[in-house]
Design a protein around this motif. Structure first.
Motif, PDB file in Angstrom:
ATOM      1  N   LEU A  82       0.664  -1.040  -0.211  1.00 12.27           N
ATOM      2  CA  LEU A  82       0.366  -0.384  -0.350  1.00 12.27           C
ATOM      3  C   LEU A  82       0.703   1.218  -0.067  1.00 12.27           C
ATOM      4  CD1 LEU A  82      -3.140   1.156  -0.181  1.00 12.27           C
ATOM      5  CD2 LEU A  82      -2.187   0.828   2.472  1.00 12.27           C
ATOM      6  N   PHE A  83       1.908   1.399   0.693  1.00 13.50           N
ATOM      7  CA  PHE A  83       2.664   2.350   0.563  1.00 13.50           C
ATOM      8  C   PHE A  83       3.163   3.050  -0.629  1.00 13.50           C
ATOM      9  CE2 PHE A  83       6.894   4.281   1.655  1.00 13.50           C
ATOM     10  CZ  PHE A  83       6.650   5.464   2.214  1.00 13.50           C
ATOM     11  N   VAL A  84       3.743   1.489  -0.743  1.00 16.31           N
ATOM     12  CA  VAL A  84       4.384   1.867  -2.345  1.00 16.31           C
ATOM     13  C   VAL A  84       3.568   2.209  -3.314  1.00 16.31           C
ATOM     14  CG1 VAL A  84       5.715   0.923  -4.490  1.00 16.31           C
ATOM     15  CG2 VAL A  84       6.541  -0.228  -1.976  1.00 16.31           C
ATOM     16  N   ASP A  85       2.503   1.730  -3.688  1.00 24.24           N
ATOM     17  CA  ASP A  85       1.702   1.973  -4.284  1.00 24.24           C
ATOM     18  C   ASP A  85       1.129   3.593  -4.580  1.00 24.24           C
ATOM     19  OD1 ASP A  85      -0.961   1.008  -6.703  1.00 24.24           O
ATOM     20  OD2 ASP A  85      -1.648   2.373  -5.057  1.00 24.24           O
ATOM     21  N   ARG A  86       0.648   3.857  -2.854  1.00 23.50           N
ATOM     22  CA  ARG A  86       0.457   5.255  -2.864  1.00 23.50           C
ATOM     23  C   ARG A  86       1.480   6.443  -3.454  1.00 23.50           C
ATOM     24  NH1 ARG A  86      -3.373   2.162  -3.240  1.00 23.50           N
ATOM     25  NH2 ARG A  86      -5.638   2.495  -1.678  1.00 23.50           N
ATOM     26  N   ALA A  87       2.880   6.221  -2.979  1.00 22.35           N
ATOM     27  CA  ALA A  87       4.204   7.092  -2.945  1.00 22.35           C
ATOM     28  C   ALA A  87       4.298   7.204  -4.275  1.00 22.35           C
ATOM     29  CB  ALA A  87       5.109   6.353  -2.077  1.00 22.35           C
ATOM     30  N   ALA A  88       4.663   5.749  -5.009  1.00 26.54           N
ATOM     31  CA  ALA A  88       4.290   5.887  -6.853  1.00 26.54           C
ATOM     32  C   ALA A  88       2.871   6.669  -7.640  1.00 26.54           C
ATOM     33  CB  ALA A  88       4.517   4.758  -7.334  1.00 26.54           C
ATOM     34  N   ALA A  89       1.944   7.148  -6.982  1.00 23.13           N
ATOM     35  CA  ALA A  89       1.141   8.070  -7.189  1.00 23.13           C
ATOM     36  C   ALA A  89       1.268   9.811  -6.828  1.00 23.13           C
ATOM     37  CB  ALA A  89      -0.366   8.018  -6.443  1.00 23.13           C
ATOM     38  N   VAL A  90       1.932   9.449  -6.146  1.00 24.31           N
ATOM     39  CA  VAL A  90       2.434  11.478  -5.873  1.00 24.31           C
ATOM     40  C   VAL A  90       4.203  11.576  -6.513  1.00 24.31           C
ATOM     41  CG1 VAL A  90       1.094  11.513  -3.911  1.00 24.31           C
ATOM     42  CG2 VAL A  90       3.256  10.675  -3.134  1.00 24.31           C
ATOM     43  N   LEU A  91       4.671  10.518  -6.438  1.00 22.77           N
ATOM     44  CA  LEU A  91       6.498  10.777  -7.313  1.00 22.77           C
ATOM     45  C   LEU A  91       6.331   9.926  -8.021  1.00 22.77           C
ATOM     46  CD1 LEU A  91       8.593  11.733  -6.447  1.00 22.77           C
ATOM     47  CD2 LEU A  91       9.403  10.466  -4.618  1.00 22.77           C
ATOM     48  N   PRO A  92       5.781   9.756  -9.169  1.00 19.66           N
ATOM     49  CA  PRO A  92       5.963   8.628 -10.841  1.00 19.66           C
ATOM     50  C   PRO A  92       7.758   8.538 -10.671  1.00 19.66           C
ATOM     51  CG  PRO A  92       4.780  10.348 -11.006  1.00 19.66           C
ATOM     52  CD  PRO A  92       5.001  11.355 -10.127  1.00 19.66           C
ATOM     53  N   GLY A  93       7.605   7.145 -10.654  1.00 18.25           N
ATOM     54  CA  GLY A  93       9.089   6.187 -10.376  1.00 18.25           C
ATOM     55  C   GLY A  93       9.667   5.295  -9.157  1.00 18.25           C
ATOM     56  N   PHE A  94       8.603   6.078  -8.179  1.00 21.21           N
ATOM     57  CA  PHE A  94       8.593   5.316  -7.030  1.00 21.21           C
ATOM     58  C   PHE A  94       9.328   3.940  -7.142  1.00 21.21           C
ATOM     59  CE2 PHE A  94       7.957   4.308  -2.331  1.00 21.21           C
ATOM     60  CZ  PHE A  94       9.097   4.672  -1.420  1.00 21.21           C
ATOM     61  N   ALA A  95       9.884   3.498  -5.959  1.00 18.93           N
ATOM     62  CA  ALA A  95       9.515   1.603  -5.992  1.00 18.93           C
ATOM     63  C   ALA A  95      10.507   1.010  -4.543  1.00 18.93           C
ATOM     64  CB  ALA A  95      10.545   1.172  -7.685  1.00 18.93           C
ATOM     65  N   LEU A  96      10.146   0.096  -4.135  1.00 18.59           N
ATOM     66  CA  LEU A  96      10.759  -0.017  -3.153  1.00 18.59           C
ATOM     67  C   LEU A  96      12.344  -0.556  -3.378  1.00 18.59           C
ATOM     68  CD1 LEU A  96      10.431  -0.732  -0.432  1.00 18.59           C
ATOM     69  CD2 LEU A  96       9.475  -3.027  -0.762  1.00 18.59           C
ATOM     70  N   THR A  97      13.005  -0.344  -2.891  1.00 15.03           N
ATOM     71  CA  THR A  97      14.581  -0.177  -3.117  1.00 15.03           C
ATOM     72  C   THR A  97      15.140  -1.208  -1.979  1.00 15.03           C
ATOM     73  OG1 THR A  97      15.782   1.446  -2.241  1.00 15.03           O
ATOM     74  CG2 THR A  97      14.705   0.849  -4.774  1.00 15.03           C
ATOM     75  N   ALA A  98      16.341  -1.971  -2.474  1.00 20.27           N
ATOM     76  CA  ALA A  98      16.605  -2.699  -1.311  1.00 20.27           C
ATOM     77  C   ALA A  98      17.821  -2.012  -0.591  1.00 20.27           C
ATOM     78  CB  ALA A  98      18.364  -3.470  -1.715  1.00 20.27           C
ATOM     79  N   SER A  99      18.534  -0.960  -0.616  1.00 17.26           N
ATOM     80  CA  SER A  99      18.716   0.784   0.550  1.00 17.26           C
ATOM     81  C   SER A  99      17.333   0.983   1.473  1.00 17.26           C
ATOM     82  CB  SER A  99      19.271   1.467  -0.477  1.00 17.26           C
ATOM     83  OG  SER A  99      17.762   2.272  -1.114  1.00 17.26           O
ATOM     84  N   ASP A 100      15.658   1.013   1.351  1.00 19.49           N
ATOM     85  CA  ASP A 100      14.861   1.737   1.369  1.00 19.49           C
ATOM     86  C   ASP A 100      14.243   0.514   2.389  1.00 19.49           C
ATOM     87  OD1 ASP A 100      13.469   3.201  -0.808  1.00 19.49           O
ATOM     88  OD2 ASP A 100      13.511   1.791  -0.515  1.00 19.49           O
ATOM     89  N   ALA A 101      14.299  -0.603   1.673  1.00 27.06           N
ATOM     90  CA  ALA A 101      13.176  -1.597   1.997  1.00 27.06           C
ATOM     91  C   ALA A 101      12.873  -1.930   3.608  1.00 27.06           C
ATOM     92  CB  ALA A 101      13.683  -3.037   1.979  1.00 27.06           C
ATOM     93  N   ALA A 102      13.654  -1.453   4.386  1.00 31.91           N
ATOM     94  CA  ALA A 102      13.979  -1.869   6.098  1.00 31.91           C
ATOM     95  C   ALA A 102      13.485  -0.461   6.478  1.00 31.91           C
ATOM     96  CB  ALA A 102      15.702  -2.468   6.745  1.00 31.91           C
ATOM     97  N   VAL A 103      14.037   0.845   5.707  1.00 34.67           N
ATOM     98  CA  VAL A 103      13.201   1.751   6.733  1.00 34.67           C
ATOM     99  C   VAL A 103      11.502   1.701   6.270  1.00 34.67           C
ATOM    100  CG1 VAL A 103      13.792   3.911   6.264  1.00 34.67           C
ATOM    101  CG2 VAL A 103      14.933   3.063   6.118  1.00 34.67           C
ATOM    102  N   VAL A 104      10.995   1.386   4.867  1.00 35.35           N
ATOM    103  CA  VAL A 104       9.891   1.366   4.699  1.00 35.35           C
ATOM    104  C   VAL A 104       9.246   0.190   5.933  1.00 35.35           C
ATOM    105  CG1 VAL A 104       7.705   0.545   3.043  1.00 35.35           C
ATOM    106  CG2 VAL A 104      10.389   2.090   2.501  1.00 35.35           C
ATOM    107  N   ALA A 105       9.421  -0.683   5.646  1.00 37.62           N
ATOM    108  CA  ALA A 105       8.891  -2.101   7.062  1.00 37.62           C
ATOM    109  C   ALA A 105       9.050  -1.759   8.273  1.00 37.62           C
ATOM    110  CB  ALA A 105      10.162  -3.363   7.229  1.00 37.62           C
ATOM    111  N   GLU A 106      10.105  -0.691   9.079  1.00 35.10           N
ATOM    112  CA  GLU A 106       9.740   0.128   9.860  1.00 35.10           C
ATOM    113  C   GLU A 106       8.564   0.674   9.727  1.00 35.10           C
ATOM    114  OE1 GLU A 106      10.129   0.679  14.060  1.00 35.10           O
ATOM    115  OE2 GLU A 106      11.027  -0.866  12.834  1.00 35.10           O
TER     116      GLU A 106
END
Length: 793
Positions: free
Chosen positions: A190-214
């Motif tokens: 859900l976070f990734v989907d809504r983030a991509a809606a306001v920032l086209p191209g946003f995707a979950l990456t290895a560098s921020d995966a743990a941050v988004v999980a937290e």
């Protein structure tokens, strides 16, 4: 939208603008519950996603489980429990029954008694007792009914199955944070989907995966909180969001110890969003909370702008709030309309109350809608009539809020009366008779209490402006009582009191309306000659006063009275006069009434084809106002005109049952037509036989109002369809293109484009391009104007 007969018919449910993520299992479980339980309540904290889940279940259930329709009643903007049943009636496309309180519940029960239908009651918590009483009554009366409710607490009635809606599952803190695993987690998705809606191209990456999980863990998996956080990726990284969120949660530990954790989390997130706003944005957020159900830029500026927040700063602040998803923006007919989610609005409202400015802003809000209704009243008789009606219906929640303010604050009742009586026709044409009486009766009582209290601010002049407003309200209230079918003795007593009050001052306009109302009573008694005389006398007085619209209203009712039981030549002459004036001023409603009178004259002259043509033309004029009473009279004419084709006549009798039931569940809504209606019913039943008659009758009665009127208006006795080219033209009209633009786009002659538009309007029974645009959006299953087109011209 209205009541549905066919599988998949849904009333009050628009298309989903964003995907529902992570709720497949819950959707299936709720559907299974609904198959066995008659009431299922989705409970849970604010922001957990109860509404989205309920609407998804309803949309899927409409395809198979509820052949008689799914109806969605959104209650967030409703504050008065007495208006609950009338509001739900509107969801069913059932016109206001014209009687307050329990009568509306009785009409609902009658409408649903023999149906397999689903009623969704969304946001019940602030009306919990009223919702419980209404739901219990409906379930007892309608054995095929199921109710799906959303509420922060259960309704607490027998047979209720409570389904707690939990937050979305979040990643286990002890598990790994691989992209494959996290991408499958609903909260992260859900976070990734809504983030991509306001920032086209946003995707979950290895560098921020743990941050988004937290981050989603800290937000407890609350969908609303996650969406707000995701909206910040436009200006902050996930790590920066997490850092700020952590600080805010630390502050929250000093808050109330009795608040639920998730409620504290949601408030913390909104606090955080509030802190990230600029000072003008915070100020506008608080001030905009006085609006209900949405607002436009002009209203926002009139209510919220001042020396502390000038218009230029307000516009910048609004843009910032929209960018941060605190204010939602939609485009309809070339205009922007804004909306605050209820949780966000309540938060701003608390801030506004704490600032000490709540009453000041609510008074400005009241003044704004008093100004709008006054302008609507001044321009009602003219080319903007349909536009004003549409505008008032769109702003109906704001009208309610303004009237509530006038009732709640001492000394404001007279201002509320002025708001409630302008324009005079709104309550009558909008199918809001009960609600109109509700406000008028309460405001009159509050104003009377002020008078009894000897308020020194109350003028003693019986001919002063305040006295005129009060008398106008009493006369309007009495007229609504007539249309409600109140006992004639009571109405006559009220009219006598109004006439006496008018005689104490120079209130000639109100006195003329009293005479008009007596004419309506005479029509009810089938005393058509006396009715015509009363309308003629009232018309003379209105002409003397320079009230052209009121004079023409009396003239058209004079024509209708004579068309029923008087002089046909006099009726025809009056029709011509009204039609000429209506065309000269671009007026629609009185024009429709004149066409109804012509249809009655044609029926009386045994000219069924002419009667049908006039009645269909009248429906096209009356339909935009949701004037179902007069539309039903037109259908009566058409039904009589088709009695030589019994199957069609039987189906039209079913349509009439739908319309008269919508007006109060009784055929007697037009008492002077009862005899001929029953005669037609008997004649057609005998011609077809009971079984065939009942089958056709049900086809007409078990449909939506839109589908019913499409059948009434179609020469081929089927639902009118648009050709491929006509569908293209309808889409371009909805985008706001002119006929010239459409011709250029489709490489056709402008005259050809004009012919297409006129043919489409005729097929659908519409009188304006705006109506066609709204209809086109409804076919798409989306709110008007989401394509961002210009205003249809």
């Amino acid at each position: 939208m209205g009541t549905g007969a066919a599988t998949g018919t849904i009333a009050g449910l628009g298309g989903e603008l964003t995907p529902l993520i992570g709720r497949r299992a819950e959707t299936a479980r709720i559907a299974r519950l609904l198959s066995g339980a008659r009431l299922v309540t989705l409970s849970g904290t604010g922001g957990v996603g109860k509404t989205r889940l309920a609407l998804r279940v309803a949309a899927e259930a409409a395809r198979s489980a509820f052949p008689d329709g799914v109806y969605v009643a959104e209650l967030a903007d409703l504050r008065d429990p007495e208006l609950l049943a009338p509001s739900v009636l509107g969801t069913l496309d059932v016109a206001d029954p014209g009687r307050p309180g329990a009568d509306a519940a009785a009409v609902l029960a009658a409408r649903l008694r023999e149906r397999r239908a689903l009623l969704v009651l969304d946001n019940c918590e602030h009306l919990i007792d009223a919702c419980a009483r209404l739901t219990d009554a409906l379930l007892r009366a309608a054995p095929g009914l199921r109710v799906l409710a959303t509420s922060r607490q259960p309704l607490g009635i027998a047979g209720e199955q409570v389904f707690p809606v939990e937050p979305l599952p979040v990643p286990d803190a002890d598990a790994g944070h691989g992209l494959r695993v996290l991408s499958g987690n609903p909260a992260v998705a859900l976070f990734v989907d809504r983030a991509a809606a306001v920032l086209p191209g946003f995707a979950l990456t290895a560098s921020d995966a743990a941050v988004v999980a937290e981050l989603v863990r800290r937000l407890d998996g609350l969908p609303f909180a996650i969406e707000l956080a995701a909206g910040r990726v436009r200006s902050l990284t996930p790590q920066e969001i997490l850092e700020r969120l952590t600080n805010r949660f630390a502050l929250l530990t000093r808050g109330s110890s009795v608040a639920a954790d998730r409620q504290r989390t949601l408030r913390a997130l909104i606090d955080w969003s509030h802190d990230l706003c600029t000072e003008p944005e915070r100020l506008l957020w608080a001030r905009a909370s006085v609006f209900r159900g949405g607002f436009d830029l002009e209203s926002l500026e009139r209510v919220c702008a001042d020396a502390g927040l000038p218009p230029a700063a307000l516009l910048d602040a609004l843009d910032g709030l929209v960018a941060q998803s605190i204010v939602n923006c939609r485009h309809a007919q070339g205009r922007s309309r804004y909306h605050l989610l209820e949780t966000v609005r309540e938060y701003g409202h608390e801030r506004l109350a704490a600032s000490g400015s709540l009453d000041t802003l609510r008074a400005r809000h009241r003044d704004r809608y008093a100004e709008l209704t006054a302008r609507a009243g001044q321009e009602w008789f003219g080319p903007r009539q349909v536009d004003w009606f549409t505008r008032l219906r769109l702003d109906h929640p704001n009208l309610r809020a303004a009237l509530e303010f006038c009732l709640e604050r001492p000394g404001q009742a007279r201002a509320g009366l002025a708001l409630a009586v302008t324009p005079r026709h709104y309550w009558m044409t909008a199918g809001l008779l009960s609600e109109g009486r509700h406000w008028l009766s309460q405001l009159l009582a509050a104003d009377h209490a002020r008078d009894d209290g000897g308020d020194p601010a109350d003028p003693a002049d019986p001919d002063g402006p305040d006295a005129s407003v009060r008398l106008q309200a009493r006369v309007t209230d009495t007229y609504l009582r007539i249309l409600q079918g109140a006992p004639e003795a009571d109405v006559r007593h009220a009219l006598a009191a109004c006439e006496a009050a008018a005689g104490q001052g120079d209130h000639r306009r109100e006195s003329a309306w009293v005479r008009h109302h007596h004419g309506i009573l005479a029509v009810w008694r089938e005393d058509f000659a006396n009715a015509a005389e009363l309308f003629a006398r009232a018309r003379t007085e209105f002409r003397t006063l320079g009230c052209l619209d009121a004079a023409l209203e009396c003239r058209v009712k004079f024509a209708i009275a004579h068309a029923y039981g008087g002089e046909a030549a006099a009726a025809a002459e009056a029709c011509g006069e009204v039609e000429e004036a209506a065309r000269a001023h671009g007026e629609s409603w009185l024009h429709g009434m004149a066409l109804l009178a012509r249809a009655l004259l044609a029926l009386r002259a045994d000219a069924p084809a002419d009667a049908t043509a006039h009645a269909r033309a009248a429906i096209a004029r009356l339909r935009p106002f949701q004037d179902w009473w007069d539309v039903a009279m037109c259908v009566e004419v058409i039904a009589w005109s088709t009695r030589d084709t019994p199957r069609r006549a039987a189906r039209l009798l079913g349509v009439l049952h739908l319309l008269w039931e919508s007006l109060g569940g009784r055929l007697g809504a037009a008492p002077f037509m009862r005899t001929q209606h029953l005669r037609l019913d008997a004649e057609v039943r005998e011609a077809l036989g009971a079984a065939a008659f009942d089958r056709e009758f049900r086809r007409g009665a078990r449909t939506t109002v839109d589908e019913a009127l499409a059948y009434v208006l179609d020469d081929a006795a089927g639902v009118p369809g648009l050709t491929k080219r006509e569908s293209q033209v309808a889409e371009l009209v909805a985008e706001g293109l002119t006929n010239k633009d459409i011709a250029a786009r489709l490489t056709i002659a402008q005259r050809t484009a004009e012919n297409h538009v006129e043919r489409i309007l005729g097929k659908l029974g519409f009188a304006s391009r705006t109506q066609l645009a709204v209809w086109t959006y409804e076919q798409r299953g989306e709110p008007p104007g989401t394509s961002g087109g210009r205003s249809p011209r």
